[in-house]
Design a protein around this motif. Structure first.
Motif, PDB file in Angstrom:
ATOM      1  N   PRO A 121       0.795  -1.226   0.000  1.00  0.00           N
ATOM      2  CA  PRO A 121       0.000   0.000   0.000  1.00  0.00           C
ATOM      3  C   PRO A 121       0.827   1.275   0.000  1.00  0.00           C
ATOM      4  CG  PRO A 121      -0.090  -1.081   2.156  1.00  0.00           C
ATOM      5  CD  PRO A 121       0.581  -2.029   1.221  1.00  0.00           C
ATOM      6  N   TRP A 122       2.090   1.208   0.449  1.00  0.00           N
ATOM      7  CA  TRP A 122       2.931   2.411   0.503  1.00  0.00           C
ATOM      8  C   TRP A 122       3.728   2.622  -0.785  1.00  0.00           C
ATOM      9  CZ3 TRP A 122       3.653  -2.012   3.410  1.00  0.00           C
ATOM     10  CH2 TRP A 122       4.770  -2.779   3.096  1.00  0.00           C
ATOM     11  N   ARG A 123       3.575   1.716  -1.745  1.00  0.00           N
ATOM     12  CA  ARG A 123       4.284   1.852  -3.012  1.00  0.00           C
ATOM     13  C   ARG A 123       3.303   2.217  -4.116  1.00  0.00           C
ATOM     14  NH1 ARG A 123       9.593  -1.145  -3.100  1.00  0.00           N
ATOM     15  NH2 ARG A 123       9.442  -0.987  -5.365  1.00  0.00           N
ATOM     16  N   SER A 124       3.727   3.065  -5.034  1.00  0.00           N
ATOM     17  CA  SER A 124       2.893   3.432  -6.167  1.00  0.00           C
ATOM     18  C   SER A 124       2.715   2.236  -7.096  1.00  0.00           C
ATOM     19  CB  SER A 124       3.536   4.582  -6.940  1.00  0.00           C
ATOM     20  OG  SER A 124       4.749   4.137  -7.561  1.00  0.00           O
ATOM     21  N   THR A 125       1.808   2.363  -8.062  1.00  0.00           N
ATOM     22  CA  THR A 125       1.601   1.295  -9.039  1.00  0.00           C
ATOM     23  C   THR A 125       2.905   0.950  -9.740  1.00  0.00           C
ATOM     24  OG1 THR A 125      -0.665   2.079  -9.404  1.00  0.00           O
ATOM     25  CG2 THR A 125       0.274   0.610 -11.065  1.00  0.00           C
ATOM     26  N   LEU A 126       3.628   1.973 -10.189  1.00  0.00           N
ATOM     27  CA  LEU A 126       4.895   1.739 -10.881  1.00  0.00           C
ATOM     28  C   LEU A 126       5.889   1.021  -9.983  1.00  0.00           C
ATOM     29  CD1 LEU A 126       6.797   2.147 -13.306  1.00  0.00           C
ATOM     30  CD2 LEU A 126       7.347   4.415 -12.385  1.00  0.00           C
ATOM     31  N   ASP A 127       6.015   1.462  -8.744  1.00  0.00           N
ATOM     32  CA  ASP A 127       6.984   0.842  -7.832  1.00  0.00           C
ATOM     33  C   ASP A 127       6.583  -0.587  -7.457  1.00  0.00           C
ATOM     34  OD1 ASP A 127       8.674   3.008  -7.816  1.00  0.00           O
ATOM     35  OD2 ASP A 127       7.710   3.955  -6.088  1.00  0.00           O
ATOM     36  N   ASN A 128       5.280  -0.866  -7.369  1.00  0.00           N
ATOM     37  CA  ASN A 128       4.843  -2.237  -7.130  1.00  0.00           C
ATOM     38  C   ASN A 128       5.206  -3.149  -8.296  1.00  0.00           C
ATOM     39  OD1 ASN A 128       3.245  -3.094  -4.651  1.00  0.00           O
ATOM     40  ND2 ASN A 128       2.324  -1.086  -5.042  1.00  0.00           N
ATOM     41  N   LEU A 151       2.663  -0.524 -18.513  1.00  0.00           N
ATOM     42  CA  LEU A 151       1.489  -0.001 -17.822  1.00  0.00           C
ATOM     43  C   LEU A 151       0.515   0.632 -18.812  1.00  0.00           C
ATOM     44  CD1 LEU A 151       3.197   1.525 -14.656  1.00  0.00           C
ATOM     45  CD2 LEU A 151       1.441  -0.270 -14.643  1.00  0.00           C
ATOM     46  N   ALA A 152       1.044   1.359 -19.770  1.00  0.00           N
ATOM     47  CA  ALA A 152       0.185   1.939 -20.804  1.00  0.00           C
ATOM     48  C   ALA A 152      -0.466   0.832 -21.643  1.00  0.00           C
ATOM     49  CB  ALA A 152       1.008   2.868 -21.694  1.00  0.00           C
ATOM     50  N   LYS A 153       0.285  -0.222 -21.895  1.00  0.00           N
ATOM     51  CA  LYS A 153      -0.191  -1.320 -22.738  1.00  0.00           C
ATOM     52  C   LYS A 153      -1.335  -2.082 -22.090  1.00  0.00           C
ATOM     53  CE  LYS A 153       2.156  -4.484 -25.858  1.00  0.00           C
ATOM     54  NZ  LYS A 153       3.453  -5.106 -26.191  1.00  0.00           N
ATOM     55  N   VAL A 154      -1.330  -2.176 -20.759  1.00  0.00           N
ATOM     56  CA  VAL A 154      -2.361  -2.953 -20.059  1.00  0.00           C
ATOM     57  C   VAL A 154      -3.466  -2.068 -19.479  1.00  0.00           C
ATOM     58  CG1 VAL A 154      -0.682  -4.748 -19.512  1.00  0.00           C
ATOM     59  CG2 VAL A 154      -1.163  -2.979 -17.811  1.00  0.00           C
ATOM     60  N   GLY A 155      -3.544  -0.833 -19.944  1.00  0.00           N
ATOM     61  CA  GLY A 155      -4.628   0.040 -19.530  1.00  0.00           C
ATOM     62  C   GLY A 155      -4.411   0.759 -18.224  1.00  0.00           C
ATOM     63  N   LEU A 156      -3.155   0.846 -17.764  1.00  0.00           N
ATOM     64  CA  LEU A 156      -2.855   1.538 -16.512  1.00  0.00           C
ATOM     65  C   LEU A 156      -2.013   2.785 -16.742  1.00  0.00           C
ATOM     66  CD1 LEU A 156      -2.140  -1.507 -14.160  1.00  0.00           C
ATOM     67  CD2 LEU A 156      -4.158  -0.030 -14.171  1.00  0.00           C
ATOM     68  N   GLY A 157      -1.968   3.240 -17.975  1.00  0.00           N
ATOM     69  CA  GLY A 157      -1.276   4.486 -18.257  1.00  0.00           C
ATOM     70  C   GLY A 157      -1.950   5.638 -17.537  1.00  0.00           C
ATOM     71  N   MET A 171      -8.055  -3.325 -11.766  1.00  0.00           N
ATOM     72  CA  MET A 171      -6.803  -2.605 -12.011  1.00  0.00           C
ATOM     73  C   MET A 171      -5.698  -3.123 -11.100  1.00  0.00           C
ATOM     74  SD  MET A 171      -8.459   1.201 -12.416  1.00  0.00           S
ATOM     75  CE  MET A 171      -6.968   2.116 -12.786  1.00  0.00           C
ATOM     76  N   GLN A 172      -6.040  -3.440  -9.851  1.00  0.00           N
ATOM     77  CA  GLN A 172      -5.046  -4.008  -8.944  1.00  0.00           C
ATOM     78  C   GLN A 172      -4.550  -5.357  -9.467  1.00  0.00           C
ATOM     79  OE1 GLN A 172      -6.107  -4.085  -4.766  1.00  0.00           O
ATOM     80  NE2 GLN A 172      -7.277  -2.185  -4.956  1.00  0.00           N
ATOM     81  N   GLN A 173      -5.465  -6.170  -9.998  1.00  0.00           N
ATOM     82  CA  GLN A 173      -5.060  -7.463 -10.538  1.00  0.00           C
ATOM     83  C   GLN A 173      -4.171  -7.301 -11.763  1.00  0.00           C
ATOM     84  OE1 GLN A 173      -5.586  -9.308  -7.895  1.00  0.00           O
ATOM     85  NE2 GLN A 173      -6.293 -11.019  -9.129  1.00  0.00           N
ATOM     86  N   ARG A 174      -4.453  -6.302 -12.578  1.00  0.00           N
ATOM     87  CA  ARG A 174      -3.589  -6.048 -13.735  1.00  0.00           C
ATOM     88  C   ARG A 174      -2.192  -5.651 -13.290  1.00  0.00           C
ATOM     89  NH1 ARG A 174      -6.692  -3.671 -18.926  1.00  0.00           N
ATOM     90  NH2 ARG A 174      -8.683  -4.735 -18.674  1.00  0.00           N
ATOM     91  N   ALA A 175      -2.124  -4.813 -12.270  1.00  0.00           N
ATOM     92  CA  ALA A 175      -0.811  -4.404 -11.763  1.00  0.00           C
ATOM     93  C   ALA A 175      -0.060  -5.601 -11.192  1.00  0.00           C
ATOM     94  CB  ALA A 175      -0.972  -3.316 -10.707  1.00  0.00           C
ATOM     95  N   ALA A 176      -0.777  -6.455 -10.455  1.00  0.00           N
ATOM     96  CA  ALA A 176      -0.136  -7.633  -9.878  1.00  0.00           C
ATOM     97  C   ALA A 176       0.332  -8.598 -10.962  1.00  0.00           C
ATOM     98  CB  ALA A 176      -1.101  -8.345  -8.927  1.00  0.00           C
TER      99      ALA A 176
END
Length: 289
Positions: A121-128, A151-157, A171-176
């Motif tokens: 939770p203390w890390r940004s999407t990019l840092d995770n 991130l842009a490619k998977v819709g998290l840009g 979105m959390q699952q995409r980041a994971a």
């Protein structure tokens, strides 16, 4: 007793890859050793005077660039098998090999995505997303640029600086998943990654994962309770018995790739779905006795 089927039911035999279309030479890929080979894995947990046998002589294979699923009832030892493959648990018997070398009991050999996103939770999407590479000591400048592109490619840009609580479940699952995808290990273990999502989001994530995997072609071992999900995504399915888990059936999926969601309405797909559902019901009924 393990059985293998390929668009029908046949007697037991050695599993083989279904040979999906690929941007690389499949003949060359098939000459490589398996990305994962699990041979005769058994495991019993003991507490005091009681013991529980969780896995019984489990053997399975994931070829390079192959998507393989494990389907079975709750409590059949699927997650324990993942822990053994990842080196978190030691088997009582059997071996784990990757790319032709033994890795039994070794950690750091696989990329893993659990049921929950498990984002810090203390890390940004990019840092995770960058975490796995950081732990492996990868150069950060190039890794950050690459992660931003993905991130842009998977819709998290535009969500690079967002924290997990600011993202939806999908979105959390995409980041994971992207964190697992960008990890340096070739083999990905996905442990029911969509089980906590609502039906609509889960369906969207299945389509998204299918498209992303078709493009990237990592070696994947996937745990799911969802029969349609397993059939849509997989080249092969291992059907597990109830506890202690063992391989009852091996199903080679005959549908060509690239695979589209429309295949779920075909008679062949529905026939396989009915057969898998029958096997699952039989195992669940045994557990109730």
């Amino acid at each position: 007793m393990s059985h293998q089927i390929d668009a029908g039911i046949t007697q037991a035999g050695a599993a083989s890859p279904s040979g999906p279309a690929s941007p690389v030479d499949r003949t060359a890929v098939q000459k490589l050793p398996p990305a994962l080979e699990v041979s005769g894995i058994s495991k019993t947990f003991t507490r005091g005077r009681s013991s529980t046998r969780v896995l019984d002589n489990v053997s399975l294979t994931v070829e390079p660039q192959e998507f393989v699923s494990i389907l079975g009832p709750s409590g059949c030892g699927k997650s324990t098998l993942f822990h053994i493959i990842g080196g978190l648990e030691a088997p009582d018997a059997g071996t784990v090999s990757m790319n032709g070398r033994s890795v039994t009991g070794q950690r750091g050999e696989i990329s893993y995505m659990p049921q929950q996103p498990a984002l810090f939770p203390w890390r940004s999407t990019l840092d995770n997303v960058l975490l796995a590479g950081e732990l492996k000591g990868e150069p950060q400048a190039a890794a950050r640029d690459n992660a931003r592109r993905w991130l842009a490619k998977v819709g998290l840009g535009g969500f690079e600086k967002a924290y997990p609580h600011m993202l939806s479940g999908g979105m959390q699952q995409r980041a994971a998943f992207l964190r697992a995808l960008l990890a340096p290990q070739e083999l990905m273990l996905l442990d029911e990654p969509f089980s906590a999502l609502d039906a609509l989001t889960r369906s969207d994530m299945q389509r998204w994962l299918l498209e992303l995997w078709e493009e990237n072609r990592r070696s994947v071992l996937f745990i799911t309770h969802n029969i349609e999900e397993a059939l849509l995504l997989s080249s092969r399915i291992y059907v597990f018995s109830g506890r202690p888990g063992s391989v009852l059936h091996t199903v080679d999926i005959p549908f060509p790739r690239p695979r589209r969601e429309e295949i779920t309405d075909s008679p062949e797909f529905l026939q396989l779905k009915r057969q898998l559902a029958q096997w699952m019901r039989e195992e669940q009924s045994k557990d109730r006795k």
